[in-house]
Design an enzyme around this catalytic site. Structure first.
Site, PDB file in Angstrom:
ATOM      1  N   THR A  28       0.841  -1.111   0.245  1.00  0.00           N
ATOM      2  CA  THR A  28      -0.026  -0.103   0.063  1.00  0.00           C
ATOM      3  C   THR A  28       0.990   1.228   0.047  1.00  0.00           C
ATOM      4  O   THR A  28       2.240   1.450   0.710  1.00  0.00           O
ATOM      5  CB  THR A  28      -0.914  -0.010   1.372  1.00  0.00           C
ATOM      6  N   GLU A 104      -0.018  -5.645   5.506  1.00  0.00           N
ATOM      7  CA  GLU A 104       1.070  -5.714   5.137  1.00  0.00           C
ATOM      8  C   GLU A 104       1.963  -6.707   5.745  1.00  0.00           C
ATOM      9  O   GLU A 104       2.783  -7.256   5.115  1.00  0.00           O
ATOM     10  CB  GLU A 104       1.697  -4.477   5.058  1.00  0.00           C
TER      11      GLU A 104
END
Ligand code: 5RP
Length: 222
Positions: A28, A104
């Site tokens: 991201t 993540e």
């Protein structure tokens, strides 16, 4: 080179780490967005599909008609590509400036190879100038903040921000991160912490640093 051009150069260099006919984990942030644009233009048909780390990334992948699969449905993930807020040449990172740190970390940990893409301002000798994001469940926010203060930090609540998992973020200044593996473990031990934004126990295997004329390649995972 301007920082955005450096990010773009690093992101484009990451294309060569993609494995054909395999799933690809995608992080991201603005650097990753350059990567998704390059992927859409040059390699989108060579991958099986993407595993997305956030709603923000999912929206962009959908815009470019890149197929998305849930991590739960995948047994092998060769490569994960993501940015960082800070990274050392040893591969330890601070992540979570965009608030997507938990997914993540999960996808990065599931992947065989973590490729980190950054502009040169992110490469630091020691982590800690960037405030450390810590994702916490909402009812534990004040308790965790006190515990982080006991560890020497100055936490502040990212007010008004809710993660994709429905949680809060504390941004912590002033922690001594000279031993990031140990501090990552210590923060993860605090009840109510979902994820510490230190990525040192499983750091980057490859770091692509945009800047100057070329993209510098560091391989701490070797
Ligand atoms: C998001 C992150 C990002 O990787 C980090 O914030 C870097 O972002 P950018 O590429 O926009 O500089 O950890 O949670």
């Amino acid at each position: 080179m301007l920082p955005d051009k450096q990010k773009q150069a690093a992101a484009e260099a990451a294309l060569r780490y993609i494995e054909d006919d395999a799933w690809l984990g995608i992080g991201t942030g603005s650097t990753v967005e350059y990567f998704i644009e390059a992927l859409a233009e040059k390699r989108k048909n060579s991958i099986r599909g993407a595993v997305s780390s956030s709603e923000r990334t999912t929206a962009l992948l959908k815009k470019y008609h890149i197929g998305i699969e849930e991590l739960n449905n995948i047994d092998t993930l060769p490569v994960y590509i993501d940015g960082a807020d800070e990274v050392t040449e040893h591969g330890a990172m601070i992540k979570g400036g965009g608030g997507a740190l938990t997914r993540e970390k999960v996808i990065g940990q599931a992947a065989r190879k973590f490729v980190c893409v950054v502009d040169q301002s992110k490469l630091v000798p020691v982590l800690g100038e960037f405030p450390l994001p810590v994702e916490v469940i909402p009812m534990a926010r004040s308790f965790v903040a006190r515990e982080l203060t006991r560890l020497g930090g100055q936490p502040s609540w990212r007010a008004g921000f809710i993660t994709d998992n429905g949680n809060a973020i504390l941004d912590v200044r002033g922690l001594n991160l000279i031993n990031p593996v140990e501090t990552e473990g210590a923060i993860n031990q605090i009840p109510g912490v979902v994820t510490a934004g230190i990525f040192a126990q499983r750091g980057a295997d490859v770091i692509l640093v945009g800047g100057g004329e070329d993209v510098k390649i560091l391989t701490p995972g070797r």
